[in-house]
Design a protein around this motif. Structure first.
Motif, PDB file in Angstrom:
ATOM      1  N   UNK C  37       0.836  -1.202   0.000  1.00 28.46           N
ATOM      2  CA  UNK C  37       0.000   0.000   0.000  1.00 28.46           C
ATOM      3  C   UNK C  37       0.866   1.245   0.000  1.00 28.46           C
ATOM      4  N   UNK C  38       2.064   1.137   0.563  1.00 33.03           N
ATOM      5  CA  UNK C  38       2.964   2.282   0.626  1.00 33.03           C
ATOM      6  C   UNK C  38       4.231   1.960  -0.155  1.00 33.03           C
ATOM      7  N   UNK C  74      -6.805  -6.622   5.153  1.00 30.19           N
ATOM      8  CA  UNK C  74      -5.811  -6.042   4.251  1.00 30.19           C
ATOM      9  C   UNK C  74      -4.619  -5.528   5.056  1.00 30.19           C
ATOM     10  N   UNK C  75      -3.417  -5.937   4.667  1.00 27.06           N
ATOM     11  CA  UNK C  75      -2.223  -5.434   5.331  1.00 27.06           C
ATOM     12  C   UNK C  75      -1.174  -5.012   4.301  1.00 27.06           C
ATOM     13  N   UNK C  76      -0.389  -4.032   4.707  1.00 24.53           N
ATOM     14  CA  UNK C  76       0.623  -3.460   3.825  1.00 24.53           C
ATOM     15  C   UNK C  76       1.925  -4.246   3.939  1.00 24.53           C
ATOM     16  N   UNK C  78       4.586  -3.004   2.101  1.00 17.09           N
ATOM     17  CA  UNK C  78       5.548  -1.951   1.777  1.00 17.09           C
ATOM     18  C   UNK C  78       6.612  -2.460   0.805  1.00 17.09           C
ATOM     19  N   UNK C  83       8.442  -5.857   6.919  1.00 21.07           N
ATOM     20  CA  UNK C  83       7.055  -5.399   6.922  1.00 21.07           C
ATOM     21  C   UNK C  83       6.140  -6.476   6.343  1.00 21.07           C
ATOM     22  N   UNK C  84       6.618  -7.153   5.312  1.00 24.24           N
ATOM     23  CA  UNK C  84       5.814  -8.206   4.693  1.00 24.24           C
ATOM     24  C   UNK C  84       5.586  -9.350   5.673  1.00 24.24           C
ATOM     25  N   UNK C  85       6.630  -9.704   6.417  1.00 24.96           N
ATOM     26  CA  UNK C  85       6.512 -10.835   7.337  1.00 24.96           C
ATOM     27  C   UNK C  85       5.593 -10.484   8.511  1.00 24.96           C
ATOM     28  N   UNK C  86       5.695  -9.258   9.019  1.00 29.03           N
ATOM     29  CA  UNK C  86       4.779  -8.905  10.115  1.00 29.03           C
ATOM     30  C   UNK C  86       3.350  -8.759   9.579  1.00 29.03           C
ATOM     31  N   UNK C  87       3.205  -8.336   8.329  1.00 27.90           N
ATOM     32  CA  UNK C  87       1.868  -8.279   7.734  1.00 27.90           C
ATOM     33  C   UNK C  87       1.257  -9.673   7.699  1.00 27.90           C
ATOM     34  N   UNK C  89       1.914 -12.076   9.728  1.00 28.66           N
ATOM     35  CA  UNK C  89       1.529 -12.402  11.103  1.00 28.66           C
ATOM     36  C   UNK C  89       0.173 -11.820  11.469  1.00 28.66           C
ATOM     37  N   UNK C  90       0.012 -10.556  11.095  1.00 29.51           N
ATOM     38  CA  UNK C  90      -1.242  -9.878  11.437  1.00 29.51           C
ATOM     39  C   UNK C  90      -2.419 -10.576  10.773  1.00 29.51           C
TER      40      UNK C  90
END
Lengths: 288, 315, 381
Positions: C37-38, C74-76, C78, C83-87, C89-90
């Motif tokens: 997204x960013x 939906x998760x970013x 980046x 960031x992808x790995x924590x996304x 997780x979320x």
């Protein structure tokens, strides 16, 4: 070969144009502003918004952008420089990195991720000179670089405001005693830097296009040009920029494009090892 | 900073909290992941903390050391029969050597000019990794990197990895502390305040800077090795200038040159970024604002503020 | 600045939506969406997320899947691995039954260990060849991989345009590197060696050096692979420098935003792509494109259309077997699906799409209009 030299020169001038505002702020107030690339980018984006969205002619868009960016420059100063100007230089640097992240992502939110094109004052046409091709826009870049280069040195040496700015840069306490309003001078510095950013933005955007990452791309190159030329030196910036531009193009064309940046960096580092203060040295003592 | 009774008590309390912290988050893969990433970047931040905090130099090439540590660790654990720990040691040594190499120009070139050297270093490392695909596998990167193991014990879960990272944070802290207390640590600080005066006092800038850079390379290489075996997959994209700049921000937000600054700065920024995610595509705007905010109100980093408060409380 | 205002109001809207979601997290079928997204990668990521939102809304308007509404998490991701790995997780923390993943292979590679461990089906529209050669039974590719698209453009250059002296320009990202290998291998099999090979960084803004190198080697075609901005610069500068040979550009050159940058220089450019959502004669695709533009005020690209198909394919799977991870995977492995863009069917490696097209652009009334030159379909029989 001539073609590459033309291209290298024009890239070098672009690096220099983007670097002028950075050097101005550094010379006037001693701040290293890594968000200057984003200011250049916003100059371009505002120009795009006024000319394309609001349908203004390009010259009017340019004038309105100058006004808008003057406000942004003052805001920038009030938020991210003035409150911390007496703090260590690294604090100011990190604040400017924070501003750069903020501005970059604001641009993403406002204008989206797609690259956009700002039209050139002189259109897209090219001129053939002998074996080389040169675009009208490139000629404009050369002319404006020369103009800003001489204009900036005249401004500092010949005008009253310029001299006041220089006095403030050298010793803020003494300047205050002489009746110079220091805060106003600092605001003025950021307005001038924003103006330079607009000029750079209008010249860069037709070639590089506008996307939220372009500010970062340009400040990295401008920063290299500034260092290689001698930190804070305006002639150094121009020479450093052209040196960098030529190196990149010639290496890509005649040596290797795969490792072009590796070789460019090696050349730059070698230059620095031979001349640890860059081409033109530094006027003011080290600040970082 | 002697071993005062009060300091020891504080250290024990913090140590205890840190030891039991993951037990609360054990069931949340997400929080454990944030803790572990923070831990790995804390080690990396300690590296820059040495260079900036003790020599006053700015580096935006730390991703280079980090990449060397990551690739060498991954290569050795995957391509040879070596275990994780010896691989990590070799990788950190390799990064330390790169650090020493970078230390040489630091004696000749200072200030802003040195920033270009570090930028060049970081980019050259990244570009070599990217293009030298016979060794690094290019953009496809190295995948299926085995998790660290010690004898029959495998650090496969995030919970167990936390303690492994914690161990290395402690090692890093102890090394930092002992360096600071050594002759060289004092030499570094004197170099930071004024190179000419320090040299006149008999400090050898070359040795001092080389030791500092060697240690910094070691820490960053360590962090890289931990990162590679934790995430299990590395590729050139992860080692860009962005990372180096982020580490610089983490160092200064925490408070450069302090012992706890890297821990606080890194954790704060990691958590801030993840916490802001609820703002969707706008969260990075507030992340940038957060950095500016910290610098305005805590110009010497979070640790700087903490120190000021504690000294005010005393008086 | 109506744009700013629009975005501020949509920002407020998003905040409200987040709150509403928090309050009404009723029983729903949860599907994760991870994309950029960013950052600079948002140019593809945002369109993909939009496509998934569009698909989910259409299902929900019809009552959802078997009377249960779909909720997208939906998760970013980046432009970073972490960031992808924590996304991931979320998303996994919300107990999703499947994930629509990001396009970039460096993020996917880093997610694979967890995807395998969690046994969660992940579908994405990535082209990098290597992704499906990693023995991950949970990842599904719903975009023709580079082996398909690059084969199409190389074959077209050699067989239709009769190129004997091709030159290659590639970007040094995973996309360019992966494609470069495939193109050179196909050329080698045909007994042709490229006369020049150049590389550029994604952020490079001047290609004069590369193009002059190409010009000196006197090729009969340029086959380029690049991302939107650099594609535009390559095409523009080739024309400025007067290098008058055909150009076979990669799919970025089919994006409408790139045409605006390139302008007149789009004339005659060949482009390898998968679909043309903005020009397809198929009324269904036209209707979809219209809907997409109305909703998101942006033109979709080929990735968005295939992501939309991917989302629908996944929702069909959930409709058939329920939100059960293993059953979804098994269903996907054995079922054919006819989407808007074409036929999908997963092979042994989990590659699901095998079609590609070659188009040539012409400038008509100042606008770049594609002309379909050849359709390739490599679907295994």
């Amino acid at each position: 070969m001539i073609q590459e030299i033309v291209a290298g020169f024009s890239m070098g001038c672009i690096y220099a144009l983007a670097g002028f505002g950075f050097v101005l702020v550094y010379n006037a107030v001693g701040a290293v502003n890594f968000a200057h690339g984003e200011l250049v980018m916003f100059g371009g984006y505002f120009g795009y918004a006024f000319s394309t969205h609001l349908g203004m002619p390009l010259w009017l868009a340019f004038v309105v952008t100058l006004l808008a960016m003057a406000i942004l420059g003052i805001l920038f100063n009030q938020v991210a420089y003035l409150p911390i100007r007496s703090r260590p230089v690294s604090t100011v640097i990190i604040a400017s990195i924070g501003m750069s992240i903020l501005l970059r992502n604001s641009a993403l939110a406002i204008w989206g991720p797609d690259p956009l094109k700002l039209n050139s004052f002189l259109g897209d046409s090219v001129i053939k000179i002998g074996a080389a091709v040169i675009s009208r826009h490139q000629l404009l870049i050369f002319a404006v670089t020369a103009f800003v280069f001489t204009g900036q040195s005249l401004f500092f040496s010949r005008t009253a405001i310029g001299r006041k700015l220089q006095a403030t840069a050298q010793d803020q306490e003494a300047a205050k005693l002489m009746g110079i309003k220091v805060t106003r001078m600092i605001n003025l510095t950021f307005v001038l830097a924003a103006f330079l950013a607009v000029i750079a933005g209008f010249l860069v955007a037709p070639l590089w296009f506008l996307d939220p990452e372009v500010g970062l791309a340009i400040i990295v190159k401008a920063f290299i040009a500034i260092i290689i030329g001698g930190f804070g030196s305006i002639p150094g910036l121009v020479v450093g920029g052209i040196f960098l531009g030529l190196t990149e193009v010639l290496v890509a064309s005649h040596l290797t494009s795969e490792y072009k940046d590796v070789i460019s960096f090696f050349i730059l580092i070698t230059v620095l090892m031979a001349m640890p203060q860059g081409f033109f040295g530094e006027k003011i003592a080290e600040k970082v | 900073m002697g071993f005062k009774k009060k300091n020891v008590i504080i250290a024990v309390i913090i140590g205890g909290v840190v030891m039991i912290l993951p037990i609360f988050f054990r069931d949340s893969r997400y929080y454990m992941n944030i803790l572990n990433f923070s831990g790995i970047f804390i080690v990396l931040t300690y590296s820059l903390n040495l260079i900036h905090g003790y020599l006053g130099l700015i580096s935006i090439g730390h991703a280079g050391f980090f990449a060397i540590g990551a690739y060498v660790t991954a290569g050795l654990t995957m391509g040879t029969t070596l275990n994780f720990f010896p691989s990590l040691l070799i990788a950190s040594t390799a990064a330390a050597l790169a650090g020493i190499l970078l230390g040489f120009p630091a004696t000749r070139i200072g200030g802003h000019y040195f920033v270009l050297i570090t930028l060049g270093f970081g980019e050259i490392v990244r570009l070599i990794i990217l293009n030298w695909k016979e060794v690094t596998n290019g953009t496809n990167g190295l995948n299926n990197i085995p998790p660290p193991s010690f004898g029959s014990w495998v650090f496969a879960s995030r919970f167990s990895y936390y303690y492994l990272v914690l161990f290395f944070i402690l090692v890093t802290m102890l090394l930092t502390l002992s360096l600071r207390r050594s002759k060289y640590g004092r030499s570094m600080l004197s170099l930071k305040t004024g190179e000419l005066a320090a040299t006149a006092m008999g400090v050898n800038p070359l040795t001092t800077k080389l030791i500092n850079f060697g240690m910094a390379g070691l820490f960053a290489g360590l962090a890289g090795g931990l990162y590679a075996s934790y995430i299990g997959s590395i590729s050139p994209e992860a080692f860009s200038v962005d990372l180096s700049v982020e580490v610089l921000v983490m160092t200064l937000v925490g408070g450069s040159g302090t012992l706890l600054g890297p821990i606080i700065g890194t954790t704060f920024l990691m958590v801030l970024k993840e916490w802001l995610r609820f703002l969707r595509e706008y969260y990075m705007i507030l992340y940038g604002a957060g950095i500016v905010f910290v610098m305005i109100f805590m110009p010497y980093g979070i640790m700087g503020l903490a120190k000021r408060i504690s000294s005010q409380l005393k008086s | 600045m109506h744009n700013l205002f629009k975005n501020l109001s949509s920002f407020a809207l998003v905040l409200c939506l987040v709150l509403i979601f928090a309050v009404t997290s009723l029983a729903k079928i949860k599907v994760g969406v991870i994309s950029s997204q960013t950052s600079g990668l948002a140019i593809l990521g945002q369109r993909q997320i939009n496509a998934a939102i569009l698909a989910a809304e259409e299902w929900n308007e019809k009552g959802g899947i078997n009377e249960t509404k779909i909720r997208l998490i939906i998760e970013d991701s980046s432009d970073k691995t972490t960031t992808a790995v924590t996304a991931l997780d979320r998303v996994l923390g919300k107990n999703v039954c499947a994930i629509l993943g990001p396009i970039y292979s460096f993020q996917l590679f880093a997610m694979f260990p967890e995807v395998k461990k969690e046994k969660i089906p992940m579908l994405s529209t990535s082209g990098t060849r290597k992704l499906t050669q990693m023995d991950n039974r949970w990842y599904f590719r719903t975009y023709p991989h580079d082996g398909i698209t690059k084969q199409a453009c190389t074959l077209y250059a050699v067989e239709e345009l009769k190129s004997k002296r091709p030159s290659l320009m590639s970007v040094t990202t995973e996309y360019g590197k992966s494609g470069y290998e495939i193109i050179t291998n196909i050329l080698k099999a045909k007994g042709i060696a490229p006369v020049a090979e150049t590389w550029h960084e994604k952020a490079d803004k001047d290609m004069t050096g590369q193009l002059m190198r190409i010009k000196r080697s006197d090729p009969d075609i340029i086959i380029s692979q690049a991302h939107p901005s650099d594609t535009a610069i390559v095409l523009k500068q080739q024309r400025d420098l007067g290098i008058d040979i055909p150009h076979m550009a990669s799919s970025a050159a089919s994006m409408p935003s790139v045409h605006k940058l390139v302008g007149e220089a789009m004339e005659g450019v060949y482009v390898e792509t998968v679909t043309l959502p903005n020009f397809d004669p198929d009324p269904n695709i036209r209707a979809w494109t219209k809907k997409y533009i109305e909703k998101f005020k942006k033109k979709p690209d080929s990735f968005a259309l295939l992501y939309y198909d991917t989302a629908n394919f996944l929702f069909e799977a959930i409709k058939a077997v329920g939100p059960n991870r293993t059953k979804i995977r098994d269903w996907l492995e054995t079922t054919r699906y006819k989407g808007l863009a074409g036929q999908y069917r997963f092979d042994q490696e989990h590659n699901g799409a095998f079609f590609a097209i070659i188009v040539q652009y012409h400038i008509k009334d100042g606008k770049a209009v594609p002309e379909l030159k050849k359709k390739y379909d490599f679907t295994p029989k």
